[in-house]
Scaffold this motif. Structure first.
Motif: not given
Length: 261
Positions: A199, A51, A201, A54, A56
């Motif tokens: 973010s 988290n 991914p 960042k 995802e």
């Protein structure tokens, strides 16, 4: 201050707290504590770190993960590759790490706390003993094992994967356990300081498991080739495109597909 340094400072108090709370005792005497207890403590910590980074994680095909212990075989893009798996797998699992990781602070304790092992690729005798331990553990059936079958990470995610080491598959064959191909993409950005995105991914897709009845007449070389091809197909024709679309939409001003390594 770099992104990674900033994240490290934010995570340090939690990591130190967890070291004294569970990390040290679990790693020294894992047999004294239930695997689920040990696993979910580590999951809680890794999800906290992810988290802060960042990250995802976008997963697909979790329904393909068997209830019984299995060998999850993935491609290898980063030293952080195991982290996304803890983000999405709710059943206890562990992984095989290279022996160099033992020199890192805290990380070896985390690996040992869930029964993970370290492989010295330059020591054949040690390697064989380690794979035998994985075979025995799969036979007991307490947890899944994650192995990155290329052995060393692929430094260019736009190129095809390296060949899989066929010895990777011997523990599953001997224990007669399912083999689950897992296609992974995006982890090469996780611990990079630059470029900075909103973010980061990471895509994981669990493909259909290959059960013992399907592979029992194949050699480990044939199994390695089959699993490699299935993962490569998924990375090339699905995950790269999904990743490019998401990065373009989320970071349109800064994202460049060639600036990812």
């Amino acid at each position: 201050m770099s992104r990674i340094t900033n994240v490290a400072l934010k995570c340090a108090p939690r990591i130190i707290k967890d070291y004294f709370k569970w990390m040290n005792k679990y790693s020294n005497h894992p047999e004294k504590y239930p695997i689920k207890e040990r696993y979910f403590q580590l999951v809680s910590l890794t999800r906290f770190v992810m988290n802060k980074l960042k990250i995802e994680v976008i997963s697909e095909g979790l329904e393909n993960l068997p209830k019984e212990a299995s060998l999850i075989v993935s491609n290898h893009l980063s030293s952080a590759d195991p982290l996304p798996f803890f983000q999405v797998i709710d059943e206890p699992c562990t992984f095989l790490a290279k022996v160099e990781i033992e020199k890192f602070p805290f990380v070896p304790k985390c690996i040992k706390s869930i029964g993970g092992l370290f492989l010295d690729r330059d020591n054949l005798k040690q390697s064989l003993k380690t794979m035998m331990k994985i075979q025995d553990d799969l036979t007991v059936g307490e947890k899944h094992w994650i192995i990155f079958a290329e052995g060393t990470r692929n430094k260019d995610p736009l190129k095809n994967m390296k060949e899989f080491h066929h010895g990777t598959f011997r523990p599953a064959v001997k224990a007669k356990r399912p083999i689950v191909p897992a296609a992974l993409y995006g982890t090469f950005r996780m611990i990079k300081s630059k470029p900075v995105f909103n973010s980061y991914p990471v895509h994981i897709k669990f493909l259909k498991p290959i059960y013992y009845e399907e592979y029992k007449d194949l050699t480990t070389e044939q199994i390695a080739k089959m699993v490699n091809e299935r993962i490569q197909r998924e990375v090339s024709y699905s995950l790269r495109q999904l990743d490019h679309k998401k990065m373009t939409n989320d970071s349109a001003q800064t994202y460049n597909i060639y600036n990812i390594i």
